[in-house]
Design a protein around this motif. Structure first.
Motif, PDB file in Angstrom:
ATOM      1  N   PHE A  34       0.833  -1.197   0.000  1.00 35.68           N
ATOM      2  CA  PHE A  34       0.000   0.000   0.000  1.00 35.68           C
ATOM      3  C   PHE A  34       0.869   1.249   0.000  1.00 35.68           C
ATOM      4  O   PHE A  34       2.011   1.239   0.481  1.00 35.68           O
ATOM      5  N   TYR A  36       0.022   5.049   1.560  1.00 34.81           N
ATOM      6  CA  TYR A  36      -0.890   5.930   2.259  1.00 34.81           C
ATOM      7  C   TYR A  36      -0.342   7.347   2.180  1.00 34.81           C
ATOM      8  O   TYR A  36       0.883   7.557   2.157  1.00 34.81           O
ATOM      9  N   GLN A  38      -0.693  11.301   4.026  1.00 34.52           N
ATOM     10  CA  GLN A  38      -1.199  12.032   5.189  1.00 34.52           C
ATOM     11  C   GLN A  38      -1.008  13.523   4.942  1.00 34.52           C
ATOM     12  O   GLN A  38       0.117  14.027   4.911  1.00 34.52           O
ATOM     13  N   GLY A  43      -5.678  12.290   9.170  1.00 35.38           N
ATOM     14  CA  GLY A  43      -5.239  10.916   9.309  1.00 35.38           C
ATOM     15  C   GLY A  43      -4.656  10.403   8.003  1.00 35.38           C
ATOM     16  O   GLY A  43      -4.444  11.166   7.060  1.00 35.38           O
ATOM     17  N   LEU A  44      -4.402   9.099   7.961  1.00 36.14           N
ATOM     18  CA  LEU A  44      -3.835   8.509   6.755  1.00 36.14           C
ATOM     19  C   LEU A  44      -4.956   8.124   5.793  1.00 36.14           C
ATOM     20  O   LEU A  44      -5.971   7.562   6.198  1.00 36.14           O
ATOM     21  N   LEU A  46      -5.709   5.953   2.217  1.00 33.53           N
ATOM     22  CA  LEU A  46      -5.167   4.999   1.261  1.00 33.53           C
ATOM     23  C   LEU A  46      -5.045   5.674  -0.100  1.00 33.53           C
ATOM     24  O   LEU A  46      -6.025   6.209  -0.632  1.00 33.53           O
ATOM     25  N   LYS A  49      -3.035   0.571  -3.886  1.00 35.28           N
ATOM     26  CA  LYS A  49      -2.660  -0.716  -3.322  1.00 35.28           C
ATOM     27  C   LYS A  49      -2.383  -1.715  -4.442  1.00 35.28           C
ATOM     28  O   LYS A  49      -2.787  -1.518  -5.599  1.00 35.28           O
ATOM     29  N   PHE A  89       3.493   7.308   3.116  1.00 35.62           N
ATOM     30  CA  PHE A  89       3.936   6.112   3.822  1.00 35.62           C
ATOM     31  C   PHE A  89       3.712   4.888   2.943  1.00 35.62           C
ATOM     32  O   PHE A  89       2.595   4.645   2.469  1.00 35.62           O
ATOM     33  N   LEU A  98       0.024  -4.890   9.515  1.00 32.41           N
ATOM     34  CA  LEU A  98       0.458  -3.822   8.619  1.00 32.41           C
ATOM     35  C   LEU A  98       1.736  -3.203   9.158  1.00 32.41           C
ATOM     36  O   LEU A  98       1.775  -2.741  10.300  1.00 32.41           O
ATOM     37  N   PHE A 100       4.612  -0.223   8.427  1.00 33.12           N
ATOM     38  CA  PHE A 100       4.828   1.018   7.693  1.00 33.12           C
ATOM     39  C   PHE A 100       6.308   1.286   7.487  1.00 33.12           C
ATOM     40  O   PHE A 100       7.147   0.927   8.326  1.00 33.12           O
ATOM     41  N   GLY A 101       6.624   1.960   6.388  1.00 26.55           N
ATOM     42  CA  GLY A 101       7.933   2.570   6.236  1.00 26.55           C
ATOM     43  C   GLY A 101       8.003   3.837   7.071  1.00 26.55           C
ATOM     44  O   GLY A 101       7.034   4.233   7.713  1.00 26.55           O
ATOM     45  N   GLN A 102       9.157   4.494   7.028  1.00 25.94           N
ATOM     46  CA  GLN A 102       9.374   5.646   7.910  1.00 25.94           C
ATOM     47  C   GLN A 102       8.670   6.917   7.439  1.00 25.94           C
ATOM     48  O   GLN A 102       8.591   7.882   8.176  1.00 25.94           O
TER      49      GLN A 102
ATOM     50  N   GLY B 103      -9.254   7.136  10.749  1.00 23.23           N
ATOM     51  CA  GLY B 103      -9.883   8.393  11.095  1.00 23.23           C
ATOM     52  C   GLY B 103      -8.867   9.519  11.056  1.00 23.23           C
ATOM     53  O   GLY B 103      -7.682   9.294  10.767  1.00 23.23           O
ATOM     54  N   ASN B 104      -9.320  10.739  11.342  1.00 25.49           N
ATOM     55  CA  ASN B 104      -8.423  11.891  11.313  1.00 25.49           C
ATOM     56  C   ASN B 104      -7.665  12.088  12.616  1.00 25.49           C
ATOM     57  O   ASN B 104      -6.832  12.991  12.711  1.00 25.49           O
TER      58      ASN B 104
END
Lengths: 110, 111
Positions: A34, A36, A38, A43-44, A46, A49, A89, A98, A100-102, B103-104
């Motif tokens: 994926f 993502y 931000q 928030g994150l 998508l 993918k 991300f 899941l 995540f990368g940095q 969510g945010n």
């Protein structure tokens, strides 16, 4: 265990420039991958993918191809806009977890 | 608009306070998550609920207490926090192998 290695930033580009953000992964099994995004104060979300080798995810002009031979999922966009400024991300899911990368901070100037 | 709703958006609390963060989703997802995110860092997994049962606790201190009252709601109860707990707290949900929907977040400041 699983790990995702992402190109370190920050990345600063002019509008309409070409973007590449590298991402490689190590995982047991065959992870789903994926990207993502931000935006500030949010928030994150998508972005795109891919669930198996050679899949190409695409959205909003961004693309990434799941390359099993190089264990990579690099994010590309042909012409970035100021509104693309955000933190990106890369992530991979394997056996339900899941990772995540940095994160890579992208700033696009007019 | 996000399909995962978190309240409050911002929270300032003292180290002796008790407060709760709330998360709600109506997508029918049966897995819900709490993440902690420090500035410019990736989210760190705290807890996972699957079918309303706690399935993963990533060695989170007991001053954080999760609760899943039903399949749509997820709470995070906070008590005796430390200033280093100040962060963005993100809730997420998923179903099966679908991607996580976030969510945010709640921006928490501990004074």
């Amino acid at each position: 265990g699983n790990s995702v290695t992402q190109m370190e930033g920050p990345v600063t580009l002019s509008e309409e420039a070409f973007l590449t953000i590298n991402c490689t992964y190590t995982a047991t099994g065959y992870p789903s991958l994926f990207w993502y995004v931000q935006y500030p104060g949010e928030g994150l979300q998508l972005l795109l993918k891919a669930t198996k080798a050679d899949d190409k995810g695409s959205n909003k002009g961004f693309e990434a191809t799941y390359r099993k031979e190089t264990t990579s999922f690099h994010l590309e966009k042909g012409s970035v806009q100021v509104s693309d400024s955000a933190v990106y991300f890369c992530g991979g899911t394997s056996y339900g977890k899941l990772t995540f990368g940095q994160g890579t901070i992208l700033t696009v100037h007019p | 608009d996000t399909e995962v709703t978190q309240t409050p958006k911002h929270l300032v609390m003292g180290m002796t306070n008790k407060k709760s963060l709330k998360c709600e989703q109506h997508m029918g997802h049966r897995a819900m998550y709490w993440y902690k995110q420090k500035a410019k860092k990736p989210p760190e997994l705290m807890f996972v609920y699957s079918y309303e049962k706690l399935s993963i606790n990533e060695s989170v201190p007991s001053r954080f207490s999760p609760e899943c009252p039903n399949s749509s709601l997820l709470n995070l109860h906070l008590h005796a926090l430390q200033p280093e707990d100040s962060a963005l707290y993100l809730c997420a949900s998923s179903q099966g192998v679908s991607p996580l929907h976030f969510g945010n977040g709640t921006r928490l400041t501990v004074t």
